[in-house]
Design a protein around this motif. Sequence first.
Motif, PDB file in Angstrom:
ATOM      1  N   UNK A   3       0.859  -1.193   0.000  1.00 51.79           N
ATOM      2  CA  UNK A   3       0.000   0.000   0.000  1.00 51.79           C
ATOM      3  C   UNK A   3       0.889   1.234   0.000  1.00 51.79           C
ATOM      4  N   UNK A   4       0.396   2.343  -0.570  1.00 47.47           N
ATOM      5  CA  UNK A   4       1.196   3.566  -0.548  1.00 47.47           C
ATOM      6  C   UNK A   4       1.378   4.051   0.890  1.00 47.47           C
ATOM      7  N   UNK A   5       2.494   4.683   1.137  1.00 49.55           N
ATOM      8  CA  UNK A   5       2.810   5.178   2.478  1.00 49.55           C
ATOM      9  C   UNK A   5       1.696   6.062   3.031  1.00 49.55           C
ATOM     10  N   UNK A   6       1.107   6.870   2.147  1.00 49.14           N
ATOM     11  CA  UNK A   6       0.035   7.781   2.582  1.00 49.14           C
ATOM     12  C   UNK A   6      -1.112   7.037   3.250  1.00 49.14           C
ATOM     13  N   UNK A   7      -1.434   5.847   2.730  1.00 50.65           N
ATOM     14  CA  UNK A   7      -2.532   5.078   3.332  1.00 50.65           C
ATOM     15  C   UNK A   7      -2.129   4.484   4.677  1.00 50.65           C
ATOM     16  N   UNK A   8      -0.853   4.183   4.830  1.00 50.05           N
ATOM     17  CA  UNK A   8      -0.391   3.684   6.128  1.00 50.05           C
ATOM     18  C   UNK A   8      -0.508   4.799   7.174  1.00 50.05           C
ATOM     19  N   UNK A   9      -0.151   6.014   6.748  1.00 48.08           N
ATOM     20  CA  UNK A   9      -0.275   7.157   7.650  1.00 48.08           C
ATOM     21  C   UNK A   9      -1.735   7.329   8.084  1.00 48.08           C
ATOM     22  N   UNK A  10      -2.635   7.221   7.104  1.00 47.84           N
ATOM     23  CA  UNK A  10      -4.061   7.329   7.425  1.00 47.84           C
ATOM     24  C   UNK A  10      -4.498   6.207   8.354  1.00 47.84           C
ATOM     25  N   UNK A  11      -3.955   5.019   8.137  1.00 49.15           N
ATOM     26  CA  UNK A  11      -4.333   3.877   8.968  1.00 49.15           C
ATOM     27  C   UNK A  11      -3.892   4.095  10.419  1.00 49.15           C
TER      28      UNK A  11
ATOM     29  N   UNK B 203      -4.596   7.536  16.548  1.00 53.20           N
ATOM     30  CA  UNK B 203      -3.547   8.524  16.791  1.00 53.20           C
ATOM     31  C   UNK B 203      -3.991   9.881  16.270  1.00 53.20           C
ATOM     32  N   UNK B 204      -3.591  10.913  16.985  1.00 51.93           N
ATOM     33  CA  UNK B 204      -3.988  12.268  16.620  1.00 51.93           C
ATOM     34  C   UNK B 204      -3.176  12.765  15.435  1.00 51.93           C
ATOM     35  N   UNK B 205      -1.882  12.456  15.456  1.00 50.37           N
ATOM     36  CA  UNK B 205      -1.017  12.980  14.413  1.00 50.37           C
ATOM     37  C   UNK B 205       0.170  12.048  14.224  1.00 50.37           C
ATOM     38  N   UNK B 206       0.717  12.073  13.017  1.00 45.12           N
ATOM     39  CA  UNK B 206       1.873  11.239  12.716  1.00 45.12           C
ATOM     40  C   UNK B 206       3.044  12.154  12.365  1.00 45.12           C
ATOM     41  N   UNK B 207       4.117  12.032  13.104  1.00 49.37           N
ATOM     42  CA  UNK B 207       5.272  12.901  12.905  1.00 49.37           C
ATOM     43  C   UNK B 207       6.471  12.029  12.540  1.00 49.37           C
ATOM     44  N   UNK B 208       7.313  12.564  11.674  1.00 51.37           N
ATOM     45  CA  UNK B 208       8.484  11.809  11.251  1.00 51.37           C
ATOM     46  C   UNK B 208       9.615  11.879  12.257  1.00 51.37           C
ATOM     47  N   UNK B 209      10.145  10.734  12.637  1.00 50.55           N
ATOM     48  CA  UNK B 209      11.359  10.721  13.458  1.00 50.55           C
ATOM     49  C   UNK B 209      12.502  11.374  12.682  1.00 50.55           C
TER      50      UNK B 209
ATOM     51  N   UNK C 138      -7.845   7.443   2.498  1.00 45.21           N
ATOM     52  CA  UNK C 138      -7.216   8.517   1.718  1.00 45.21           C
ATOM     53  C   UNK C 138      -5.704   8.507   1.948  1.00 45.21           C
ATOM     54  N   UNK C 139      -4.998   9.225   1.093  1.00 43.87           N
ATOM     55  CA  UNK C 139      -3.551   9.307   1.239  1.00 43.87           C
ATOM     56  C   UNK C 139      -3.185  10.389   2.245  1.00 43.87           C
ATOM     57  N   UNK C 140      -2.729   9.992   3.395  1.00 43.78           N
ATOM     58  CA  UNK C 140      -2.272  10.959   4.390  1.00 43.78           C
ATOM     59  C   UNK C 140      -0.916  11.503   3.984  1.00 43.78           C
ATOM     60  N   UNK C 141      -0.512  12.588   4.602  1.00 43.84           N
ATOM     61  CA  UNK C 141       0.790  13.147   4.244  1.00 43.84           C
ATOM     62  C   UNK C 141       1.754  13.117   5.415  1.00 43.84           C
ATOM     63  N   UNK C 142       2.990  13.083   5.058  1.00 43.57           N
ATOM     64  CA  UNK C 142       4.061  13.030   6.034  1.00 43.57           C
ATOM     65  C   UNK C 142       5.149  13.892   5.435  1.00 43.57           C
TER      66      UNK C 142
END
Lengths: 480, 80
Positions: A229-237, A243-249, A362-366
């Motif tokens: 799956x595209x990374x964006x969908x993993x972020x959405x998942x 989770x409230x928000x996804x932040x990049x280490x 949907x495709x989430x963004x990171x």
Amino acid sequence: MRKFDTKVQHLKYKVLREVARYAFDGNLERAPLEIPTKIISGTEATMRCCVYKERAIVGERIALAMGGDRNNPNVIEVLNIACDECPVGGYEVTNACRGCIAHRCEDVCKKGAITFDHNQKAHIDKDKCVECGMCAKVCPYNAISNNKRPCENACKVKAISMSDTKVASIDNDKCTACGACVYQCPFGAIMDKSYILDVIDLIKKSENNTKYKLYAVVAPSISSQFTYAPLGQIISAIKELGFYSVVEAALGADMVAYKEGPELAEKGFLTSSCCPAFVDYIEKSFPQLREFISHNISPMATISKYIKETDPTSKIVFIGPCTAKKMEIKKESVSPYVDSVLTFEELQALIDSRDIELSELPLGVLDNASYYGRIFARCGGLSDAVKESLKEQNIDFEVKSVSCDGIEECRAALLKASAIIKSSGIEGVPYNFIEGMACKGGCIGGAGCLTHGEKNKSEVDKYGKEAYEKTITDAIKILM
Amino acid sequence: MTVTICIGSSCHVKGSRLIVEELQRLVAENGLSDDVELKGTFCTGNCVKGVCVSVDDRLYSLTPDDTKDFFEKEIKGRLA
């Protein structure tokens, strides 16, 4: 599409997923009773001698999935009944020995450990043999094999031995929790403790992020992991999980690189502090080099600290490829910032336990970190980032880095540095920055990865190039 | 005065990076570096209208194009 490298991972995943289901549904007390028969359902054994043993082992896996033995400070544990007690004879002559007349094995053995019987077949005298392996290398028939346990073989810090009962046993004073044995044991008899229950608890108690906000800090190696799956969908998942928000280490990596450059220029010699297993290895096996460990906390801890400073009531879960991170968050310097750790395997199990359909998301963004922060995930990336950091800050210092791919290369570089520093100080060492990665390939080879494919490095580089921020300063200008 | 700009993913996509650059430039040009502290934050949950920016405790939604007006009115204006 296939999610895992091995069937052992798949089995582990099924247990984690089921435990998560029970936990989300609030009937966890039934999990140990019901899950074994759910996973091992038939009457025919497919993995062990009988279904009863298979279920008993699943029972042990459930215990690990629920946090394992709280009295054991290590996060890596042996499942005693799952250990197959593999042969441990070391180098042995097999019946492929033809009894040739060249006797290369005898000639190459410096210890005189090889003798021949009346059939001219070779034998190894175990009292003399030092397991150097030269005989095996020179035999034209490959007739000498090394019977070493895969776990012992995988453990390059030599923390695994066998107990009196021939079951594998881990020496916590040497173990760095890198997880190599977890990934390598063909019977899945060594596992990392899971904190999925803590994470589920954090999700539930946040009451949809109203009581506090729950942040996921994801490692950059995520870009190579969820190939279906595209990374964006993993972020959405991840958000769908609660989770409230996804932040990049990786943004933390930018912050670390920004500070690590000047620290290196000031001290003149440094070892990296991003990989917790590498840091632990220095502390346990090279205490004389401890003063050279970078004072920066890891990217995970750095970005988490920043989040907690801007949002003091927030809770933070790190999601990555790493079992050693589960140890790192127990450290005094890190524990105030990171509340729990999940591996990618565990994330997969959580997503599936909620029956989240990725393809419908949907495709989430990171989109925070720079190219340099993102390539920390692969061996060599950190050195590149430190060089870039010095350049961006106009500091004139020549970085002579050595990027150690896997703990054996780390050991070699540390041994050499240690010897030279002892005799002639840091000026004598031909390098001034040791980038240490305990796992082969860097984080993308971590034990908690779903896949350990060849393509992973290029995936990480590709993801790095997608970053809007081309420089470290761009990515962190507002944060520092 | 503390000006906080969201750098969470959603605001990032809407151009928070450009706003940060613009504000940093304007603050420096107007000699306000001692009076204005620029900070970053992650999602403040208000991202529908634009990039979330707060001045002390007041919330605003900006686009990169509004930044100059915002600076004149809400930052420079209030400090005057």
